[in-house]
Enzyme design. Structure first.
Site, PDB file in Angstrom:
ATOM      1  N   ASP A   1     -19.602  12.150 -25.057  1.00 58.88           N
ATOM      2  CA  ASP A   1     -20.578  12.663 -26.026  1.00 58.88           C
ATOM      3  C   ASP A   1     -21.919  13.059 -25.419  1.00 58.88           C
ATOM      4  O   ASP A   1     -22.710  13.739 -26.051  1.00 58.88           O
ATOM      5  CB  ASP A   1     -20.819  11.630 -27.133  1.00 58.88           C
ATOM      6  CG  ASP A   1     -21.441  10.328 -26.619  1.00 58.88           C
ATOM      7  OD1 ASP A   1     -21.679  10.212 -25.400  1.00 58.88           O
ATOM      8  OD2 ASP A   1     -21.680   9.419 -27.425  1.00 58.88           O
ATOM      9  N   HIS A   2     -22.199  12.651 -24.191  1.00 57.75           N
ATOM     10  CA  HIS A   2     -23.534  12.824 -23.629  1.00 57.75           C
ATOM     11  C   HIS A   2     -23.719  14.095 -22.790  1.00 57.75           C
ATOM     12  O   HIS A   2     -24.853  14.495 -22.540  1.00 57.75           O
ATOM     13  CB  HIS A   2     -23.901  11.618 -22.751  1.00 57.75           C
ATOM     14  CG  HIS A   2     -24.597  10.520 -23.497  1.00 57.75           C
ATOM     15  ND1 HIS A   2     -24.060   9.905 -24.592  1.00 57.75           N
ATOM     16  CD2 HIS A   2     -25.799   9.919 -23.286  1.00 57.75           C
ATOM     17  CE1 HIS A   2     -24.889   8.971 -25.023  1.00 57.75           C
ATOM     18  NE2 HIS A   2     -25.957   8.968 -24.255  1.00 57.75           N
TER      19      HIS A   2
ATOM     20  N   ASP B   1     -24.516   1.521 -24.104  1.00 56.80           N
ATOM     21  CA  ASP B   1     -25.492   2.413 -24.718  1.00 56.80           C
ATOM     22  C   ASP B   1     -26.382   1.548 -25.602  1.00 56.80           C
ATOM     23  O   ASP B   1     -25.894   0.645 -26.292  1.00 56.80           O
ATOM     24  CB  ASP B   1     -24.795   3.492 -25.558  1.00 56.80           C
ATOM     25  CG  ASP B   1     -25.779   4.562 -26.024  1.00 56.80           C
ATOM     26  OD1 ASP B   1     -25.820   5.637 -25.406  1.00 56.80           O
ATOM     27  OD2 ASP B   1     -26.502   4.319 -27.002  1.00 56.80           O
TER      28      ASP B   1
ATOM     29  N   ARG C   1     -35.270   7.962 -31.292  1.00 56.23           N
ATOM     30  CA  ARG C   1     -36.159   7.742 -30.141  1.00 56.23           C
ATOM     31  C   ARG C   1     -36.989   8.994 -29.921  1.00 56.23           C
ATOM     32  O   ARG C   1     -36.488  10.105 -30.022  1.00 56.23           O
ATOM     33  CB  ARG C   1     -35.286   7.421 -28.912  1.00 56.23           C
ATOM     34  CG  ARG C   1     -36.019   6.888 -27.730  1.00 56.23           C
ATOM     35  CD  ARG C   1     -35.039   6.225 -26.777  1.00 56.23           C
ATOM     36  NE  ARG C   1     -34.661   4.895 -27.225  1.00 56.23           N
ATOM     37  CZ  ARG C   1     -33.621   4.199 -26.768  1.00 56.23           C
ATOM     38  NH1 ARG C   1     -32.830   4.728 -25.872  1.00 56.23           N
ATOM     39  NH2 ARG C   1     -33.376   2.995 -27.205  1.00 56.23           N
TER      40      ARG C   1
ATOM     41  N   SER D   1     -33.317   3.147 -23.430  1.00 58.40           N
ATOM     42  CA  SER D   1     -31.895   3.257 -23.143  1.00 58.40           C
ATOM     43  C   SER D   1     -31.397   2.131 -22.255  1.00 58.40           C
ATOM     44  O   SER D   1     -32.134   1.563 -21.450  1.00 58.40           O
ATOM     45  CB  SER D   1     -31.628   4.598 -22.454  1.00 58.40           C
ATOM     46  OG  SER D   1     -30.311   4.654 -21.970  1.00 58.40           O
TER      47      SER D   1
ATOM     48  N   ARG E   1     -29.437   2.453 -19.810  1.00 55.46           N
ATOM     49  CA  ARG E   1     -28.930   3.010 -18.546  1.00 55.46           C
ATOM     50  C   ARG E   1     -29.232   2.120 -17.353  1.00 55.46           C
ATOM     51  O   ARG E   1     -30.380   1.844 -17.000  1.00 55.46           O
ATOM     52  CB  ARG E   1     -29.453   4.425 -18.338  1.00 55.46           C
ATOM     53  CG  ARG E   1     -30.928   4.550 -18.096  1.00 55.46           C
ATOM     54  CD  ARG E   1     -31.386   5.986 -18.212  1.00 55.46           C
ATOM     55  NE  ARG E   1     -31.198   6.486 -19.560  1.00 55.46           N
ATOM     56  CZ  ARG E   1     -31.898   7.494 -20.088  1.00 55.46           C
ATOM     57  NH1 ARG E   1     -32.813   8.095 -19.382  1.00 55.46           N
ATOM     58  NH2 ARG E   1     -31.683   7.885 -21.315  1.00 55.46           N
TER      59      ARG E   1
END
Length: 785
Positions: free
Chosen positions: A132-133, A197, A480, A675, A677
């Site tokens: 999806d990213h 995520d 965000r 995030s 990440r």
């Protein structure tokens, strides 16, 4: 023998499959599958765990002997060792057994590369990857998707083949956003899931504890290792009254963010309760939980109710709804008289629609004050683009309510004044709104339906209407809005609000429009007020699944090969980080002293850098490029203390690494918010960092740093931040005696002057082992050997 078998079965039903006795393991399946209701239609051989969870909860309840919050019930029923686990909210480290793992394509690359390097043959729990990213919004859904498949073919092939080899489900590009897919197919009341995520908590809308983590945590769970989490505190949000009119579920979390700020939920689960809960749809509850990530909360959840049962039935999971009803009181609702660490009261009858921003999601403006506040603060009043959808607000209900506003405006001969972009949350949502005529309404309104993906929400937006540096305003229904988040333009003022309010503001085209009180002028010159939005919670004709976008793994992946081209610019197999040499970290150089907000976006930018998420060395060229250097108030411009020249941050870090110069980075409050990440931890470790010293950390990032063998340290006295200069030399002393709860002695040398300061940490014995081994993955291999 018979007596031993009966005792074995009783024990395993209490403690689960993770026990040493082989005979106990024989009976795990019979206990775990007692309900015979599948976990999902894609996990037909794994069954609902309520009986097991109930047994574990009985053990914990008898030990604690007090009423439990819903959060505690779900969390503690997943303990690896409920009989012996130390349980103190805010203090203990819990060892947990999540039910499943979910990863999106950007973070899955590094997680799977780590899993591959572990040498394991197959994942131990149901796990999925969602593409999806990596789909950039440029023209429209079909063309953007086709372009993404072509540009990212190497990465998609890697993910698909890795999923097939190691037993993961694979959701192809175009499937939709990970959190919407989870809600539609995998989430259930009482679930404990981890996802790579930060908006994984979306699943709390279906009563699950869904927690955002880094990829290394996902590897632990997929490798059948208990997952560790500091026992969260519990903040209760008591909802009274009823949502109606222009007020939406999004306004609940926008208000909570305004109250708690971006770090107010750190170390806590947000648990919603009260009579007002039943006025919120299941997907509305998911919206609220999703954006709980913006206040630093571990996760958020709602109690099981009829709205959840209706959603489960509508998405083909009536059996799960029935099972949940059986365990409603025992497992899926809070005990009466349970105690929260803090309680927030919100009356939905009087809650005003909010618009939060710009540049931070906790700067709240009631709609009645937005125009006034915007003029006072010099925000650009004209709105350039309106965007709805994303993982936070792309449900059928959201789309229907926005369409009702659009139809109302068009009945008066007007439509959106500005570009209006729509991101469906999933292929199922896209197909259903197309079938039911909602997409056609958006098209006539002037909207563009984008691909079923994250798109502009995460910076995947090829925006053409403004130049970088041009001051402008956009309004979104996203979660965000940090500087440069959506379009890489630091001058873009992004405001976060409900999709309904985005639609209304897009019609007016200005920030000083309040649809509750202000009138518009129709094409006939007559004044009118927009009607309050309305829309069906669930589609009357059921959901249209659309195209089949799921690939199940084969029964055996032994013959599947996963190849990574050594010359690839997108993928790179991992090399182990070096072990700690047993000595103090002496005279370390300060790479950068960061001033102000430093999110994971600032440490490891997304947008165009997403293509390098599977190549650690290449993506490390974005390290700290968005952080503000305290020495000159500039981004990506620091002084090389070895050569005296100025350069970009990654370039200087690489020079230090090449010359065996160990370095630290220094930061401010809530360092690493945003995030999940883990690249924001991997990159500093890869380029020679040894410690990060800040005033305070965001939860996920602090854990990610620990996993990669970095020391995350906080100033015992926040004022000591001022003692460290760009030219300082930092020594961390007595590391041989590093121990839980024991502060670290630090010497700060500025020329001939030496300041001794104290640094705190939250490392436990297990995490200290990660530091000594060089990373959690290194430690896993040591234990395996």
């Amino acid at each position: 023998m018979a007596a031993r078998l009966m005792n074995a079965q009783a024990q395993v039903c209490k403690l689960g499959k993770h026990v040493a006795d082989p005979m106990l393991r024989q009976f795990h399946a019979s206990c775990y599958t007692a309900s015979k209701v599948a976990l999902s239609k894609f996990d037909s051989d794994v069954y609902m765990p309520y009986e097991k969870l109930s047994k574990r909860l009985e053990i914990v309840s008898s030990r604690l002997n007090r009423p439990l919050t819903l959060s505690e019930k779900v969390l503690y029923s997943h303990l690896d060792d409920p009989a012996n686990q130390d349980i103190v909210r805010g203090t203990s480290y819990l060892r947990l057994r999540p039910d499943r793992v979910a990863m999106q394509d950007a973070t899955a690359q590094m997680a799977l590369l780590q899993f591959i390097s572990s040498g394991l043959k197959k994942v131990a729990v149901p796990s999925t990857v969602h593409c999806d990213h990596l789909i950039e919004a440029q023209i429209g859904g079909p063309k953007d998707l086709a372009r993404a498949k072509d540009l990212n073919r190497e990465v998609y092939d890697f993910l698909a083949s890795t999923c097939a080899k190691y037993g993961l489900g694979f959701w192809k590009p175009g499937s939709g956003i990970i959190h919407q897919i989870i809600l539609e197919n995998y989430a259930f009341p009482g679930l404990l899931m981890i996802g790579t995520d930060s908006h994984t908590p979306n699943g709390g809308g279906l009563g699950g504890l869904c927690i955002g983590v880094g990829g290394a945590d996902a590897v632990d769970v997929m490798a059948d290792i208990p997952w560790e989490l500091k026992c969260p505190k519990v903040i209760g949000v008591n909802l009274t009254g009823k949502i109606s009119g222009w007020t939406s579920p999004k306004d609940v979390i926008l208000k909570v963010a305004d109250i708690l700020t971006v770090k107010g939920g750190t170390g806590a689960i947000i648990e919603y309760h009260g009579k007002g809960v039943d006025s919120i749809s299941c997907t509305g509850m998911a919206t609220i939980c999703n954006m709980g990530a913006e206040i630093g909360a571990t996760t958020s959840l709602f109690p099981f109710n009829q709205r959840m049962a209706d959603y489960l039935k509508s998405t083909g999971r009536a059996g799960i709804a029935s099972e949940a009803q059986k365990y409603h009181k025992k497992v899926l609702s809070a005990d009466s008289n349970c105690e929260y660490d803090e309680v927030i009261e919100i009356n939905l009858d009087t809650l005003e629609p909010h618009v939060n921003g710009p540049f931070t999601p906790d700067l709240g403006h009631p709609i009645s004050k937005l125009g006034e506040n915007s003029k006072k603060n010099g925000y650009p009043m004209d709105i350039k683009v309106g965007l709805i959808g994303s993982c936070t607000n792309s449900s059928y209900e959201d789309m229907g309510r926005c369409a009702s506003i659009a139809k109302d405006a068009m009945s008066h001969g007007i439509k959106s004044k500005i570009p209006f972009n729509v991101t469906p949350g999933s292929e199922q949502i896209r197909a259903t709104i197309e079938r039911d005529g909602i997409s056609e309404v958006f098209d006539k309104f002037g909207g563009t339906v984008l691909a079923n993906a994250c798109g502009p929400c995460i910076g995947q937006w090829d925006r053409k209407d403004v130049k970088k540096g041009d001051k402008n305003t956009i309004v979104t229904s996203y979660n965000r809005n940090f500087t440069g988040r959506n379009d890489a333009n630091p001058a873009t003022h992004c405001f976060v609000t409900s999709p309904e309010m985005v639609t209304a503001l897009s019609i007016a085209g200005r920030l000083d429009f309040n649809p509750l009180t202000d009138e518009l002028t129709g094409a006939d010159g007559k004044k009118f007020k927009l009607k309050a939005p309305f829309g069906d919670e669930l589609p009357a004709r059921g959901f249209d699944p659309g195209q089949d976008t799921y690939t199940a793994p084969p029964s055996s992946g032994e013959k599947v090969s996963v190849a990574v081209d050594p010359k690839s610019m997108r993928l790179q197999l991992l090399e182990p980080f070096d072990k700690w040499n047993g000595q103090d970290l002496a005279d370390m150089t300060v790479l950068i002293k960061v001033k102000g907000k430093c999110t994971t976006d600032h440490i490891s930018a997304a947008g165009p850098w997403l293509k390098y998420r599977g190549h650690l060395d290449n993506i490390s060229n974005n390290m700290f490029i968005g952080a503000t250097n305290s020495e000159n108030n500039e981004m990506n411009n620091i002084k090389n203390q070895r050569s005296g020249s100025w350069g970009n941050v990654p370039e200087v870090a690489r020079d230090y690494k090449a010359n065996n110069i160990k370095w630290v980075a220094v930061g401010d409050e809530n360092y690493g918010e945003g995030s999940s990440r883990e690249h924001a931890a991997l990159e500093p470790r890869h380029l020679g960092g040894r410690a990060i010293i800040v005033k305070s950390f965001a939860r996920i990032h602090e854990t990610n740093l620990k996993k990669q063998g970095l020391l995350p340290l906080t100033f015992a006295n926040a004022a000591d931040y001022d003692k460290i200069q760009p030219t300082s030399k930092i020594t961390l002393k007595n590391l041989k005696n590093l121990a839980p709860g024991k502060p670290v002695e630090c010497e700060v040398k500025n020329g001939d002057k030496v300041d001794k300061i104290i640094l705190n940490h939250t490392l436990n014995d297990l995490q200290i082992g990660w530091f000594k081994a060089g990373s959690a993955l290194n430690r896993m291999k040591e234990l395996a050997q």
